[in-house]
Enzyme design. Sequence first.
Site, short mmCIF file in Angstrom:
data_model
loop_
_atom_site.label_atom_id
_atom_site.label_comp_id
_atom_site.label_asym_id
_atom_site.label_seq_id
_atom_site.Cartn_x
_atom_site.Cartn_y
_atom_site.Cartn_z
N THR A 6 0.89 -1.15 0.00
CA THR A 6 0.00 0.00 0.00
C THR A 6 0.92 1.20 0.00
OG1 THR A 6 -0.12 0.05 2.42
CG2 THR A 6 -1.89 -1.11 1.28
N HIS A 7 0.51 2.26 -0.68
CA HIS A 7 1.38 3.45 -0.82
C HIS A 7 2.73 3.07 -1.45
CE1 HIS A 7 -1.35 5.51 2.07
NE2 HIS A 7 -1.38 4.32 2.63
N SER A 32 16.69 -1.33 -27.13
CA SER A 32 17.13 0.04 -27.29
C SER A 32 17.99 0.10 -28.54
CB SER A 32 17.95 0.45 -26.08
OG SER A 32 18.83 1.49 -26.42
N LYS A 74 19.06 -4.31 -22.83
CA LYS A 74 17.85 -3.66 -22.38
C LYS A 74 16.60 -4.30 -22.94
CE LYS A 74 16.85 0.94 -21.01
NZ LYS A 74 16.46 2.24 -21.50
N ASN A 133 12.91 -3.13 -22.75
CA ASN A 133 11.93 -2.16 -22.30
C ASN A 133 10.52 -2.74 -22.40
OD1 ASN A 133 13.93 -0.20 -21.89
ND2 ASN A 133 13.82 0.42 -24.04
N GLU A 136 3.83 -0.04 -21.62
CA GLU A 136 3.83 1.42 -21.66
C GLU A 136 2.83 1.95 -22.68
OE1 GLU A 136 8.12 3.17 -20.95
OE2 GLU A 136 8.28 1.32 -22.10
N GLN A 152 -22.62 13.47 -36.48
CA GLN A 152 -21.69 12.79 -37.38
C GLN A 152 -20.34 12.59 -36.70
OE1 GLN A 152 -21.61 13.91 -41.54
NE2 GLN A 152 -19.39 14.09 -41.49
N LYS A 211 -18.80 9.17 -34.63
CA LYS A 211 -18.29 7.89 -35.13
C LYS A 211 -16.79 7.68 -34.92
CE LYS A 211 -22.09 7.56 -38.02
NZ LYS A 211 -22.37 8.95 -37.55
#
Lengths: 476, 476, 476, 476
Positions: free
Chosen positions: B173-174, B295, B301, B303, B308, B340, B343
């Site tokens: 928590t937190h 990368s 790396k 990612n 994301e 219109q 859509k």
Amino acid sequence: MASSKNSISAKSTLSKAPSAKPWGGRFTEPTNELVEAFTESISFDARLYKQDIQGSIAHSKMLAKIGVISDQEANSIETGLLDIRAQIDAGEFEWSTQLEDVHMNIEARLTDAIGEAGKKLHTGRSRNDQVATDIRLYMRQASDDVIALIKALQENLLASASNEVKTILAGFTHLQVAQPISLAHHLLAWNEMLERDVERLEDCRKRINVMPLGSAALAGTSFPLDRDMTCELLEFDRPSRNSLDSVSDRDFLIEFAAASSVIMMHLSRMCEEIILWASESYKFIDIGDAFCAGSSIMPQKKNPDIAEIVRGKSGRVIGNLQALLVIMKGQPLAYNRDNQEDKEPIFDTVDTVARSLQVFAAMIPSITFNRDIMYQSALKGYATATDLAEYLVRLDVPFRDAHEIVGGTVRYAIEQGKSLSDLSLTELQSFGTMIKQDVYDVLTLEGSVNSRSHFGGTAPARVSEALDAAKQRLSW
Amino acid sequence: MASSKNSISAKSTLSKAPSAKPWGGRFTEPTNELVEAFTESISFDARLYKQDIQGSIAHSKMLAKIGVISDQEANSIETGLLDIRAQIDAGEFEWSTQLEDVHMNIEARLTDAIGEAGKKLHTGRSRNDQVATDIRLYMRQASDDVIALIKALQENLLASASNEVKTILAGFTHLQVAQPISLAHHLLAWNEMLERDVERLEDCRKRINVMPLGSAALAGTSFPLDRDMTCELLEFDRPSRNSLDSVSDRDFLIEFAAASSVIMMHLSRMCEEIILWASESYKFIDIGDAFCAGSSIMPQKKNPDIAEIVRGKSGRVIGNLQALLVIMKGQPLAYNRDNQEDKEPIFDTVDTVARSLQVFAAMIPSITFNRDIMYQSALKGYATATDLAEYLVRLDVPFRDAHEIVGGTVRYAIEQGKSLSDLSLTELQSFGTMIKQDVYDVLTLEGSVNSRSHFGGTAPARVSEALDAAKQRLSW
Amino acid sequence: MASSKNSISAKSTLSKAPSAKPWGGRFTEPTNELVEAFTESISFDARLYKQDIQGSIAHSKMLAKIGVISDQEANSIETGLLDIRAQIDAGEFEWSTQLEDVHMNIEARLTDAIGEAGKKLHTGRSRNDQVATDIRLYMRQASDDVIALIKALQENLLASASNEVKTILAGFTHLQVAQPISLAHHLLAWNEMLERDVERLEDCRKRINVMPLGSAALAGTSFPLDRDMTCELLEFDRPSRNSLDSVSDRDFLIEFAAASSVIMMHLSRMCEEIILWASESYKFIDIGDAFCAGSSIMPQKKNPDIAEIVRGKSGRVIGNLQALLVIMKGQPLAYNRDNQEDKEPIFDTVDTVARSLQVFAAMIPSITFNRDIMYQSALKGYATATDLAEYLVRLDVPFRDAHEIVGGTVRYAIEQGKSLSDLSLTELQSFGTMIKQDVYDVLTLEGSVNSRSHFGGTAPARVSEALDAAKQRLSW
Amino acid sequence: MASSKNSISAKSTLSKAPSAKPWGGRFTEPTNELVEAFTESISFDARLYKQDIQGSIAHSKMLAKIGVISDQEANSIETGLLDIRAQIDAGEFEWSTQLEDVHMNIEARLTDAIGEAGKKLHTGRSRNDQVATDIRLYMRQASDDVIALIKALQENLLASASNEVKTILAGFTHLQVAQPISLAHHLLAWNEMLERDVERLEDCRKRINVMPLGSAALAGTSFPLDRDMTCELLEFDRPSRNSLDSVSDRDFLIEFAAASSVIMMHLSRMCEEIILWASESYKFIDIGDAFCAGSSIMPQKKNPDIAEIVRGKSGRVIGNLQALLVIMKGQPLAYNRDNQEDKEPIFDTVDTVARSLQVFAAMIPSITFNRDIMYQSALKGYATATDLAEYLVRLDVPFRDAHEIVGGTVRYAIEQGKSLSDLSLTELQSFGTMIKQDVYDVLTLEGSVNSRSHFGGTAPARVSEALDAAKQRLSW
């Protein structure tokens, strides 16, 4: 009025802004006060006090049943809490910012009043599941209240519609005169919107009415909680299934805010029409004096202020929805303090929707419909041109060809400065030899309206049935 | 790739911007082209072609049944439309901007192909109810597709959870270590979110699946339409009750967009956790190579790009919801051309939610959970302090006092650089004489987790049941 | 039209949705294609090709100057890139989804064409600073273009206003008749809005026109880049001051989107008035045929479709602003892939604002003002009541008392069915004995309008000056 | 605490909801109270009292100068108003809901106090231009206050940065270790964001500081107002140019709300990093106790509550921006009552931004940076791989080839469980024979950071300069 809060906040531009040289990094308030003021929630969560007490009583009864506290302790807790509730009801309770929130304010007072037993209340519970329970109890009531207010508005609309089944006015598309319709049919369109709003809130209520109590901080507790018992005492549909989810889920607030945004969008659309209809150029309606505001200079002026404010208030409810989505987006599990920010937007949403519905509903019976002006509006703009085309189709002209023929006829009528029903049979026949005397039946407003008699259409007979059906659905 | 569209739009900064002196008021495009390009919708509503054809076939069959056209004409229309659908399916249909929209493109082609009968198709219908019907058919399918995609994701989550019932990690928590929990319990929290999403879409679907066809421009038509027949042919739940409302109602789009915003908010929260867990500092998980991007410089790396991008895509869906509310707010009845603009936001919402769910679901099985690192995380942060307090409560210490005692104990342990279970019994007893040898059972991660065994808790035995129940609900 | 993209996307409800059993976890597309389709950006960032090439040429010249590559290599790179640009301009470039984005597509092609030197182009650069540079170059141009389009609209407005200085119409508050005003004054109010829009964009442009190039991935590079040189070549105001900030800052997109939202809000307000004014009940204006759409049935109908669509389009621009804020909110430094999602909302914003301004500007000269009807509108609603009150004040009646007196007078006039100027002097004097014959001068529309002659007022003489001043500011 | 307001609002779920059977259409409050409560604004516009009085004094002085009132009357008005201000300052003023708003409350009291002269104050003025003037005066002060608060935060950031120029930590992209950077460089990135925020507010202030007073209801007035005089007295930059626009323009509120949304987005990003850095897995920082909250159970826990609440508060500010756009969108000229709804969102925005900045600024000096742990973070993840590639480029390897070589090297190092600088020269040379002993200079964190020494880079020497420059800009 003059609440002390307002007086205080009026004292400076920024209530908490330092009076001088804030850039000096030296703040006039000591840090602890600054932080305390920033993090407190009692100024807005105090309104949960009834729910908080209700939840605590149920929790303590359950703790007694599973033997974690004694029956005597549970009784003592209940009596103490009911006493506190009475004090708050009477406006005699002193809330403390230092005790941060509604939960700690009440628990601290309880322990002051009843001693040891008070310290046992929080056993097997955390503020995380406690606040989630409180807010769900609150929103359940709010949903029921808003549903009742929508239905009150529907009742007023249906009552007004009952007198206007045969009132004809111009139906508009693109704000241009399109076809004649029954005024009751128009008001029933508003009623349809509201019926969907009720449905959406009822669906939302199912997801509100699930009990998080027993989830503790995030993982549950080592006490053998009887969650079915608290669930029954608090009249929830079922206990929640996952403790982590229970303390972090705020979907039901977003769903309520989304349903509320649609309600306000609906009211805003109705207000747009009311404002138009009350304008000098339309004069379709007069709004009761009580719901208009005068001008500081022109006494003849009756501005439709209620309708304008309701239309304007749609903005804040839509903004609140956005706020809630932004707050939740990207929070990892489980509880984060960001969630404290969920309360003010949702309370403001509940208040705004409820008050808007209430005042809007009260305004409806005050509206007088200027039937003659409405009728005149439908005589303009060749509103029965479609009827002529459909007449031709019934005489076996393909629709697209009929459309062409009517085009020419209307152009001729405009040149002659006549309406379609003013044209002589000879004139009409010059556009289509198949046209007979009975064409005039479809060119009148009454003929046009009466002919749209299928389910969902604007024929008075059909509208009358629709009105009865709507009343019946409402009284369920 | 290189669609012609992209090539074209890449040609200038503003695709339609005049190349020189726009302030001269002399535009390079002749006005009619400018207006045509501004008002056309075929570039985005072409995707409704199947629904448009489906609706037209049902409408023509009904027209034949009520005698407005002949059976032969209806057959001819159906054959013609199916032929057009085949052409579009095959990518051989030439859409025309001059014919504005999907409806006119198809009707014009039909009349080219089958002659007179084609001109009769639009009898008793308007583009207003036609497009409302098309978009409802489309959204019904989209809802079903999105529900199926959510369930596919749930299936993958439950499969992963099945292997991780006894995997212990820190519950946060937190973003601070709070208490040890079962990883399966955590994944089941995600599953709860998704189950609500399915429920919301199912509720929304009820309000989508109402048939506006037969409402014509706004008032219905003078032909005795058999709306029950078209309703049955198109598998709608019921025909709409009010023609004005039918052509102006877009609530179901907003409701779908709101439900989608919550789905994306959920995925965004899950992505936030996945990104954290995959970071160097957490290392709780490894994501499959196929779902990561390298990368341009560091080959080691990986990612978490998918997570994301999904997190980022929540923005556009929430933005689309706001767009729809703004579009509808304040429109008078009935149809206005503003509509219109409904859509593109809703199509983008459907696509974004569907693709995000699909790729997110595919990523789940690729995730490896680093159980040892997760376990280590739960050993930090005195995650079993709550267990000690609850132990004391069971020995009759009031909860608030127990909390105080544990506070002192933890402070002492921190000073000693020990974990709670490292403290000797003597040390522990110096804080509370009632503490016995059995305290160590509750201070281990396993002891802590196992003890949270009530409904909704994180005890493996309970989680196992919850998992089975979740699987059963999913397979319904 | 019929771009291949549209044809494809029309093929299925969800372009990428698996055709069957998506819940089976078995996707019809192999994972790598799924991921590739999800992560590619070439379908929307291809439009940055000119900026990408411009930036790369500047970068390579700088690399040559500081000796990292040879002059010959720089020349070879420039020639190669210009050649690629020509190919793209001509629509002959094949974009590849596998090469992900505009940067890699162009660099790969360059290396194909010129060999070794191509591999050196990316020295001292990262896609992070490259894309930030591209998008800033693009937005700089977009700002200039939008400013030019606003000014074109202003020019048309001022031209229309020039003919309407003495045209009187009712000024409204609360959509109720308030006071008579000059039509040119009303149009100049629109012009004021647009002037602020230009100012905001010019302010935004200052923050756009800062060069991130040289920030590399996030930390800068070990090559001794001459950022002043690239800055000068690319006509940026200055190089950015912090590499971390440079690759993660998207403030300028949000600021542009906010300025655009205000522009669209302004256009939406103007459209609201145009739609009202063109309605049957107002008939203040006729819009040129080219800017209206007919109905499929009523040939006399001229729907103000352009105004409605522009009003509707405000929704998507406001939604895009929200999308961008949501995307950025809560991202840690420096670059995250979420940022890829910034492009479509901002491109859509640029296109929507530009096209809306363009078509709106073109519509203005097509509008005919029905001066007689406008004049009549001002005769209603006791629009000169304020003038009577001010007349009394000049005779030393305190304003609040004057207000009372006029209240009674108007009420009397309404009962008599007269306008204020129809009342006899005797009648008027019965409400205030100080009233003289000259009162009639202020009760006419002309008298009322002419009297509001201070700076900012609606007196034609003053409006004429304001118009000249506005023209002068515009031509600066 | 316990403001009367809170006590009241806590009394029922819906403060204004009828207690029973709201659907009965019979409301417990009489209509006039309902409407009064719905339309009053005194509960939130009382905070404008200083501005209202300031504007009225200027207006009365000007009226005296142009001879509409006497000097004596003007003096009497000024004395009376200053007296009222003192009462409000002292909390002794009784606001009345029946008098609706701050303007009427003050004017009524004034007339009570000074008689006749009070009735003359409103001459040549309307509440429409009066409230527009008040709110602009208020927002001008709010802008200055918020700018000062941002600068206070910047000062604290720069002070912290001064000690951390040589502190190295991992720079992240995608939350993955990317390259080593200076901590001061990171903090300066935050400073850049804030500098732009100041610029945006200064630009916004230009558009705030324009004087609407003298526009009256919408058309100006027949009195020969000296608007230059009031403009000078109230320190506005210039009087507004168009009376219609002046009473309906709320752009400056939207612009302020947009600038505020960006400020909160920035703070939210910083908070995200602070929360991450303070988490168990990062431990980069310790936040001062005063800015953390404990748990109700775990005394060792220090939750970063301030950072979480600030992050959460970004939601409401973004929501307020949306509310304002929705309110304004589609309003015809000139003033409509919808605009009353602009105040609460903007006041809430001002308060939220100011308080968030204030507490965030206070928190910064309380943060301790754990330099060792930060340094360790940069040793992970092959953060100097880019440096090796750039080393190779300097030995004439084309960048893309260097990238390939480093890829292989890193893969080898991972297999060997070594960092790059742990590899022997022989090992390194096996990947590229051109590698020499000096390679180790670039593989250390210090070597890497020092080499990024161009303008905007992270080299300590450069960061030191950037820090000095930032301080200088701040003290301007």
